[in-house]
Design a protein around this motif. Sequence first.
Motif, short mmCIF file in Angstrom:
data_model
loop_
_atom_site.label_atom_id
_atom_site.label_comp_id
_atom_site.label_asym_id
_atom_site.label_seq_id
_atom_site.Cartn_x
_atom_site.Cartn_y
_atom_site.Cartn_z
N ALA A 180 11.67 -4.50 6.52
CA ALA A 180 12.09 -3.22 7.12
C ALA A 180 12.77 -2.35 6.06
O ALA A 180 12.52 -1.13 5.98
CB ALA A 180 13.04 -3.48 8.29
N GLY A 181 13.64 -2.96 5.25
CA GLY A 181 14.28 -2.21 4.16
C GLY A 181 13.27 -1.68 3.18
O GLY A 181 13.40 -0.55 2.66
N TYR A 182 12.24 -2.48 2.89
CA TYR A 182 11.15 -2.08 1.99
C TYR A 182 10.42 -0.87 2.58
O TYR A 182 10.14 0.12 1.89
CB TYR A 182 10.24 -3.29 1.83
CG TYR A 182 9.18 -3.20 0.76
CD1 TYR A 182 8.99 -2.08 -0.03
CD2 TYR A 182 8.34 -4.30 0.55
CE1 TYR A 182 8.03 -2.03 -1.01
CE2 TYR A 182 7.37 -4.26 -0.43
CZ TYR A 182 7.20 -3.14 -1.20
OH TYR A 182 6.22 -3.11 -2.16
N ALA A 183 10.10 -0.95 3.87
CA ALA A 183 9.36 0.14 4.53
C ALA A 183 10.17 1.44 4.54
O ALA A 183 9.65 2.53 4.27
CB ALA A 183 9.01 -0.28 5.96
N LEU A 184 11.46 1.33 4.84
CA LEU A 184 12.32 2.51 4.85
C LEU A 184 12.35 3.18 3.48
O LEU A 184 12.35 4.41 3.37
CB LEU A 184 13.74 2.11 5.27
CG LEU A 184 13.93 1.77 6.75
CD1 LEU A 184 15.24 1.02 6.98
CD2 LEU A 184 13.89 3.04 7.60
N LEU A 185 12.37 2.38 2.43
CA LEU A 185 12.38 2.95 1.08
C LEU A 185 11.06 3.65 0.77
O LEU A 185 11.04 4.72 0.15
CB LEU A 185 12.64 1.86 0.04
CG LEU A 185 12.73 2.37 -1.40
CD1 LEU A 185 13.96 3.24 -1.58
CD2 LEU A 185 12.76 1.22 -2.40
N ASN A 186 9.93 3.06 1.20
CA ASN A 186 8.63 3.69 0.98
C ASN A 186 8.54 5.04 1.69
O ASN A 186 7.98 6.01 1.15
CB ASN A 186 7.51 2.76 1.46
CG ASN A 186 7.28 1.60 0.50
OD1 ASN A 186 7.44 1.75 -0.71
ND2 ASN A 186 6.93 0.44 1.04
N TYR A 212 1.80 4.64 5.88
CA TYR A 212 1.83 3.18 5.79
C TYR A 212 3.26 2.65 5.94
O TYR A 212 3.49 1.58 6.50
CB TYR A 212 1.24 2.71 4.46
CG TYR A 212 -0.28 2.71 4.44
CD1 TYR A 212 -1.00 1.95 5.36
CD2 TYR A 212 -0.98 3.45 3.49
CE1 TYR A 212 -2.39 1.95 5.34
CE2 TYR A 212 -2.36 3.45 3.46
CZ TYR A 212 -3.08 2.70 4.39
OH TYR A 212 -4.45 2.69 4.36
N GLY A 213 4.23 3.39 5.43
CA GLY A 213 5.62 2.97 5.56
C GLY A 213 6.07 2.93 7.02
O GLY A 213 6.75 1.99 7.45
N MET A 214 5.69 3.96 7.80
CA MET A 214 6.05 4.00 9.22
C MET A 214 5.41 2.83 9.97
O MET A 214 6.05 2.19 10.83
CB MET A 214 5.59 5.33 9.84
CG MET A 214 6.38 6.55 9.38
SD MET A 214 8.07 6.51 10.04
CE MET A 214 8.63 8.16 9.56
N GLU A 215 4.14 2.56 9.65
CA GLU A 215 3.45 1.44 10.30
C GLU A 215 4.12 0.11 9.95
O GLU A 215 4.30 -0.76 10.80
CB GLU A 215 1.97 1.43 9.87
CG GLU A 215 1.12 0.48 10.69
CD GLU A 215 -0.37 0.56 10.32
OE1 GLU A 215 -1.13 -0.34 10.76
OE2 GLU A 215 -0.76 1.51 9.59
N LEU A 249 0.83 -1.21 0.00
CA LEU A 249 0.00 0.00 0.00
C LEU A 249 0.87 1.26 0.00
O LEU A 249 0.58 2.23 -0.71
CB LEU A 249 -0.92 0.01 1.22
CG LEU A 249 -2.18 -0.86 1.11
CD1 LEU A 249 -2.85 -1.00 2.46
CD2 LEU A 249 -3.16 -0.24 0.09
N ALA A 250 1.94 1.26 0.79
CA ALA A 250 2.83 2.43 0.84
C ALA A 250 3.43 2.70 -0.52
O ALA A 250 3.51 3.86 -0.96
CB ALA A 250 3.93 2.18 1.87
#
Length: 551
Positions: free
Chosen positions: A78-84, A61-64, A46-47
């Motif tokens: 976690a790497g995916y979320a940081l990039l988003n 969404y990335g922070m969540e 989603l992010a």
Amino acid sequence: MSNSLIFAQNSMWDRPVTYARALIDSLEAKLPVMSKEEKLKNLNLLAEAYWEISADKSVLYGMEALALAEELNQPKEAGYALLNICQGYLVNDAYDQALDYGLKSLKVREEVGDMYDIAYTLRTIGWLYYDIGYFDNALEYHYKVLDIHKELGDDERIAYSFNSLGLIYASKNDHVKAISFSTQSLRLKKPFGNKERIASSHINLGISYAALGELDLAEQNLEEALTLISPFQEYFERVELLNELAYVQFQRKNFKLGEKYLIEARQYIDSVNVNKVLKERNYYLSSELYKAMGDYRQALDFFGAYDSIKRDILSDEKQNRLAEMRILYEAERRENEVKLLKKEKEVQEQRKNALLVGIILVIIIAILIVNRLVSGMKKNKKIFEINKNLIQLKLEKEEIESTRLKDRLEYRKKELTNMGLFIAQRNETYHGLANSLRNFDFLDREDAERKIKTLINDFENRLKINEDIDGFYSDVEHLHDDFFFRLKEKFPNLTDNDMRMAAQLRLNLSSKEISSLNNISVKSVEISRYRLRKKLELAPDDILTDYLREV
């Protein structure tokens, strides 16, 4: 598990924005009832899907997703979320925060070791530098992405990297190189059939051709891109295309058609949240168009709108952020340069000292070598002269021996040939005697007795002749023993008669001489020659005697 989970980040590059909208509608309703593992993956999806739709939601969404990934100890997610989060801040022009999260994502993904994910993060950081106008840094990151894709052998992503490099070179006004990369990108994209990606390469080509004044090629590529994206209703690309088509018509002085394109672009601008840079481009072109048409009222209105957006894009806050980013980058670059210079200086000093020591050692060794050479040269000269004289004497001796052997061989050949001819002549005499016997007149007693005595003598001579023939064959075999050995080794099916025939032919005896020598008819000699040629597997054009002399 939801079907949406099968789409990893790697696949999002290959899908149009319409897919992102459909993904958002599908996932947001299901998100509350998912397990933590499912929720983590879909929060990241989603992010990413919100990148071009709502940057704030990408960050949210990335922070969540980042908090959940740390809770579940899943570094890949976690790497995916940081990039988003990085991408969300990048869209919102928060470059310092974007770079911070982008570098954190890169560190995590390098630890995980997934090359696709590393390339994705490098690509995003490259676009960050592109947005703030650091084109050389952008090129550095995108070339790293290209290297990874080449190492992976992924033609589709190689095409995306070529496209990115084309865009950056176009921004540097190096449109020739931009066209080269965009053309390579287009060639690689076509087999995969992703119309949106193909259209983006046509757009880049159209912009560069227009900048170079190649208006026909520019219009051709832009119209091709417009045809490809029409079914997808990609508003961002449509506005960009219509703006650039208007620019081409403006260059052609076709103002009415240019106005039509700009009005159509503004309809999309007013209906959706389009990038402000595209608005700025549309308003600027509209102002220039109406000024050229003489409608100064509208030209002034659009210039005011253009100026307002430009000031908003280059607001004090953003200017400060850009300046801060540049200062940080310059400070880091200078610090790295100082470290590099210090290291280079140390290396140069070490090299200088090593070189000096090396030169001294070389000089000492050279002196020792020269002394040894000088002391040994006289001895070597004497030895050389002695060896030279010995070699000369040996050569002269070998030359005398070689001449003696050649003379002896030639003499033996002549001797054998003469003996063969002599035997042939005696055999002819024997045949003559036999013919004489047939003509005896036995009624004349005295004549008969005389002739009989003569025949007895001839028969005795015949015995001697046979001994001569045996001696002749013995001498031939002794003289040509190496010839017989090589011939027998190559053709083991040859008989003794074949070998004797070969030796006599090698002595260049004629068929008549061979027939007399062997006490056979000339026809028998010819038959023997034919059989010998066949056993030696000679071609019709090969000469038998020449072949035998070369064995």
